[in-house]
Design a protein around this motif. Sequence first.
Motif, PDB file in Angstrom:
ATOM      1  N   LEU A 112       0.790  -1.210  -0.039  1.00  0.00           N
ATOM      2  CA  LEU A 112      -0.066  -0.061   0.074  1.00  0.00           C
ATOM      3  C   LEU A 112       0.908   1.150  -0.043  1.00  0.00           C
ATOM      4  CD1 LEU A 112      -2.941   0.820   0.195  1.00  0.00           C
ATOM      5  CD2 LEU A 112      -2.513   0.994   2.793  1.00  0.00           C
ATOM      6  N   TYR A 113       0.874   1.771  -1.113  1.00  0.00           N
ATOM      7  CA  TYR A 113       1.545   3.285  -1.091  1.00  0.00           C
ATOM      8  C   TYR A 113       0.683   4.299  -0.330  1.00  0.00           C
ATOM      9  CZ  TYR A 113       4.641   1.080  -4.334  1.00  0.00           C
ATOM     10  OH  TYR A 113       5.556   0.249  -5.025  1.00  0.00           O
ATOM     11  N   ALA A 114       1.402   5.389   0.243  1.00  0.00           N
ATOM     12  CA  ALA A 114       0.662   6.387   0.854  1.00  0.00           C
ATOM     13  C   ALA A 114       1.460   7.682   0.839  1.00  0.00           C
ATOM     14  CB  ALA A 114       0.522   6.164   2.484  1.00  0.00           C
ATOM     15  N   ASP A 115       0.648   9.028   0.849  1.00  0.00           N
ATOM     16  CA  ASP A 115       1.182  10.384   0.947  1.00  0.00           C
ATOM     17  C   ASP A 115       1.512  10.474   2.294  1.00  0.00           C
ATOM     18  OD1 ASP A 115       1.317  12.994   1.047  1.00  0.00           O
ATOM     19  OD2 ASP A 115       0.447  13.145  -0.974  1.00  0.00           O
ATOM     20  N   ILE A 142      -0.654   9.676  -8.436  1.00  0.00           N
ATOM     21  CA  ILE A 142       0.382  10.626  -8.711  1.00  0.00           C
ATOM     22  C   ILE A 142       0.138  12.232  -8.874  1.00  0.00           C
ATOM     23  CG2 ILE A 142       2.109   8.852  -9.730  1.00  0.00           C
ATOM     24  CD1 ILE A 142       1.062  10.005 -12.646  1.00  0.00           C
ATOM     25  N   THR A 143      -1.339  12.218  -9.151  1.00  0.00           N
ATOM     26  CA  THR A 143      -1.829  13.571  -9.434  1.00  0.00           C
ATOM     27  C   THR A 143      -2.578  14.191  -7.960  1.00  0.00           C
ATOM     28  OG1 THR A 143      -4.127  12.723 -10.009  1.00  0.00           O
ATOM     29  CG2 THR A 143      -2.289  13.256 -11.588  1.00  0.00           C
ATOM     30  N   GLY A 144      -2.438  13.206  -6.834  1.00  0.00           N
ATOM     31  CA  GLY A 144      -3.005  13.685  -5.691  1.00  0.00           C
ATOM     32  C   GLY A 144      -4.520  13.366  -5.282  1.00  0.00           C
ATOM     33  N   ASN A 177       5.241   0.125  -9.354  1.00  0.00           N
ATOM     34  CA  ASN A 177       4.810   1.565  -9.429  1.00  0.00           C
ATOM     35  C   ASN A 177       5.670   2.444  -8.599  1.00  0.00           C
ATOM     36  OD1 ASN A 177       1.857  -0.062  -8.610  1.00  0.00           O
ATOM     37  ND2 ASN A 177       2.146   1.329 -10.301  1.00  0.00           N
ATOM     38  N   TRP A 178       6.761   1.718  -8.021  1.00  0.00           N
ATOM     39  CA  TRP A 178       7.635   2.736  -7.050  1.00  0.00           C
ATOM     40  C   TRP A 178       8.228   3.685  -7.792  1.00  0.00           C
ATOM     41  CZ3 TRP A 178       8.963   4.008  -2.231  1.00  0.00           C
ATOM     42  CH2 TRP A 178      10.263   4.390  -2.169  1.00  0.00           C
ATOM     43  N   SER A 179       8.862   3.396  -8.855  1.00  0.00           N
ATOM     44  CA  SER A 179       9.571   4.585  -9.462  1.00  0.00           C
ATOM     45  C   SER A 179       9.021   5.640  -9.994  1.00  0.00           C
ATOM     46  CB  SER A 179      10.447   3.735 -10.774  1.00  0.00           C
ATOM     47  OG  SER A 179      11.036   4.909 -11.387  1.00  0.00           O
ATOM     48  N   GLN A 180       8.009   5.606 -10.656  1.00  0.00           N
ATOM     49  CA  GLN A 180       7.024   6.597 -10.819  1.00  0.00           C
ATOM     50  C   GLN A 180       6.328   7.408  -9.701  1.00  0.00           C
ATOM     51  OE1 GLN A 180       3.128   5.554 -12.572  1.00  0.00           O
ATOM     52  NE2 GLN A 180       3.121   7.465 -14.004  1.00  0.00           N
ATOM     53  N   TYR A 181       6.017   6.653  -8.570  1.00  0.00           N
ATOM     54  CA  TYR A 181       5.500   7.240  -7.439  1.00  0.00           C
ATOM     55  C   TYR A 181       6.497   8.047  -6.865  1.00  0.00           C
ATOM     56  CZ  TYR A 181       1.007   4.610  -7.867  1.00  0.00           C
ATOM     57  OH  TYR A 181       0.036   4.007  -8.234  1.00  0.00           O
ATOM     58  N   ARG A 182       7.657   7.437  -6.644  1.00  0.00           N
ATOM     59  CA  ARG A 182       8.732   8.420  -5.881  1.00  0.00           C
ATOM     60  C   ARG A 182       9.135   9.622  -6.806  1.00  0.00           C
ATOM     61  NH1 ARG A 182      12.639   6.857  -1.965  1.00  0.00           N
ATOM     62  NH2 ARG A 182      13.542   8.844  -1.571  1.00  0.00           N
ATOM     63  N   GLU A 183       8.993   9.464  -8.156  1.00  0.00           N
ATOM     64  CA  GLU A 183       9.331  10.714  -8.910  1.00  0.00           C
ATOM     65  C   GLU A 183       8.245  11.896  -8.473  1.00  0.00           C
ATOM     66  OE1 GLU A 183       9.270  12.021 -13.769  1.00  0.00           O
ATOM     67  OE2 GLU A 183       9.398   9.914 -12.957  1.00  0.00           O
ATOM     68  N   HIS A 184       7.109  11.549  -8.272  1.00  0.00           N
ATOM     69  CA  HIS A 184       6.179  12.395  -8.059  1.00  0.00           C
ATOM     70  C   HIS A 184       6.012  12.919  -6.557  1.00  0.00           C
ATOM     71  CE1 HIS A 184       4.920  11.404 -12.244  1.00  0.00           C
ATOM     72  NE2 HIS A 184       4.295  12.580 -12.269  1.00  0.00           N
ATOM     73  N   LEU A 185       6.356  11.965  -5.775  1.00  0.00           N
ATOM     74  CA  LEU A 185       5.985  12.238  -4.209  1.00  0.00           C
ATOM     75  C   LEU A 185       7.435  12.591  -3.478  1.00  0.00           C
ATOM     76  CD1 LEU A 185       3.147  11.089  -5.106  1.00  0.00           C
ATOM     77  CD2 LEU A 185       2.932  10.678  -2.695  1.00  0.00           C
ATOM     78  N   GLY A 186       8.402  12.029  -4.010  1.00  0.00           N
ATOM     79  CA  GLY A 186       9.699  12.175  -3.335  1.00  0.00           C
ATOM     80  C   GLY A 186       9.653  11.712  -1.764  1.00  0.00           C
ATOM     81  N   TYR A 234      16.467  -2.837  -2.013  1.00  0.00           N
ATOM     82  CA  TYR A 234      16.027  -3.900  -1.244  1.00  0.00           C
ATOM     83  C   TYR A 234      16.703  -4.425  -0.111  1.00  0.00           C
ATOM     84  CZ  TYR A 234      12.399  -4.304  -5.130  1.00  0.00           C
ATOM     85  OH  TYR A 234      11.503  -3.972  -5.773  1.00  0.00           O
ATOM     86  N   ARG A 235      17.899  -4.088   0.215  1.00  0.00           N
ATOM     87  CA  ARG A 235      18.816  -4.605   1.383  1.00  0.00           C
ATOM     88  C   ARG A 235      17.894  -4.054   2.517  1.00  0.00           C
ATOM     89  NH1 ARG A 235      23.823  -0.970   0.041  1.00  0.00           N
ATOM     90  NH2 ARG A 235      23.107   1.183   0.610  1.00  0.00           N
ATOM     91  N   PRO A 236      18.358  -4.300   3.823  1.00  0.00           N
ATOM     92  CA  PRO A 236      17.869  -3.872   4.950  1.00  0.00           C
ATOM     93  C   PRO A 236      17.963  -2.366   5.048  1.00  0.00           C
ATOM     94  CG  PRO A 236      18.674  -6.141   5.327  1.00  0.00           C
ATOM     95  CD  PRO A 236      19.176  -5.832   3.929  1.00  0.00           C
ATOM     96  N   GLY A 237      16.929  -1.980   5.634  1.00  0.00           N
ATOM     97  CA  GLY A 237      16.954  -0.508   5.606  1.00  0.00           C
ATOM     98  C   GLY A 237      16.658   0.400   4.364  1.00  0.00           C
ATOM     99  N   GLY A 238      16.751  -0.400   3.005  1.00  0.00           N
ATOM    100  CA  GLY A 238      16.222   0.162   1.907  1.00  0.00           C
ATOM    101  C   GLY A 238      14.855   0.536   1.709  1.00  0.00           C
ATOM    102  N   PRO A 239      14.493   1.390   0.920  1.00  0.00           N
ATOM    103  CA  PRO A 239      12.948   1.815   0.979  1.00  0.00           C
ATOM    104  C   PRO A 239      12.125   0.819   0.476  1.00  0.00           C
ATOM    105  CG  PRO A 239      14.319   2.634  -1.193  1.00  0.00           C
ATOM    106  CD  PRO A 239      15.407   2.125  -0.020  1.00  0.00           C
TER     107      PRO A 239
END
Length: 447
Positions: free
Chosen positions: A160-163, A273-275, A286-295, A367-372
């Motif tokens: 689940l992705y969240a803002d 991504i549009t909020g 979805n991660w890459s695109q979401y990270r690009e828009h939400l940081g 993906y390593r421990p501590g990675g996003p």
Amino acid sequence: MHWSIRNITARLALAGPLPRLFLLAYIAMISGCGDATAPERNTVLDAWAHAGQELERSTLVDQVLRFNAAHRDLRVRLTLIPEGSYNAQVQAAAAAGELPDLLEFDGPFLYGYVWQGRLQPVDRLLTPHLLSDLIPSIIAQGTYHGRLWSVGAFDSGLGLYADRTRLARAGIPIPTPARPWTSLEFTEILDRLAADDPDGQVLDLKLNYAGEWYTYAFSPLIQSAGGDLVERNGSGRATGILNGPETVRAMTIVQDWIISGRVDPNIDDAAFITGRTALAMGGHWNWSQYREHLGRDLLLLPLPDFGRGPRTGQGSWSWAVTADSLNPEAASRFLSFLLRPEEVLAITRANGAVPATRSAVSRSRDYRPGGPLHIFVEQLETGAAIPRPRTPAYPVITAAFQKSFDRIRSGGDVQAALDRAARMIDLEIEDNQGYPLIGRGREEAMR
């Protein structure tokens, strides 16, 4: 089987537009005409793979080139087939007795090929060290009737992705895998977020997706409630399971989210991504695109707990050795090469998926421990991920569930929709006498 430049080019054309250099490298590799000084190969392995997105397929071609350059006595000959027609072309080749040495499979079709006797186990071909390096979900997906039939270089992740900002504004605490939101809490959270949203649609469930998404995304919620798609340890039937009280309860909750107006239909595939939504169910892709828009505002969270702990989807493309291959040991050398940490990281950098081996995970920035994205690994390693039903009936199971979901999302009676799906699945299983391994499939499993 005869391969010519003409039919190689035709196969690539079906796969969609490819860079000219990619096409030339591919033809040179297959035809053996790219290097006049190349040593003669003693063994040639035919390998078929799906033509995925451009970066993924070009990475696979580079891997084959590296393998061929490192092995003077062995060459892999790769054929890329369009994903949409992949299974149909493989089935046609199987019927004609023209399967290659190595095949790539998506999860829904693996077990049918084992049942048909088209594959041979790989557990006897790979070293114990390599097998122990695979994350548990890879073993789970490839295992059927007590044998390992396939291994993949990557797995999938669902969450689940969240803002972060919108959760904070609504005073909503952030869940963790150890303390996830319950389904009741999640429903209340949707209402709290909706109070500060223009249309009240605060959740993206990817209702614009089609096909297997519905089974992949929503069966974890069913399993979290104590239900499932089919019975796992006996008959494999759906009646009493898919239409049982736990499944009905879970799907009724999902239906309530939709009917109450909390779910964005996501027609433009841009709700998150549009909020427009503060939350989105989604996968590793979805991660890459979401990270690009939400940081830094982007959060990756576990799915809600419906009572038995949070669950997640798993499974992706994997490699198998055909029963017709005359060079299974040579084929295992190629599989072992693809599972080297550097090769696993190469393909997962291309497609964003979860690395299939622990050694690659430890070297992955994300993906390593501590990675996003480590939560995806954690879910795949701790039992939260449940494999697709390991049965040749799975394509029918997922089709029946999709039809039931379409009725449920439109406000139809949940029990009736699931009853109909269960009957359809059970009829398929009865028609095939429960799919016992017979003939060559049984012989391979018994070795």
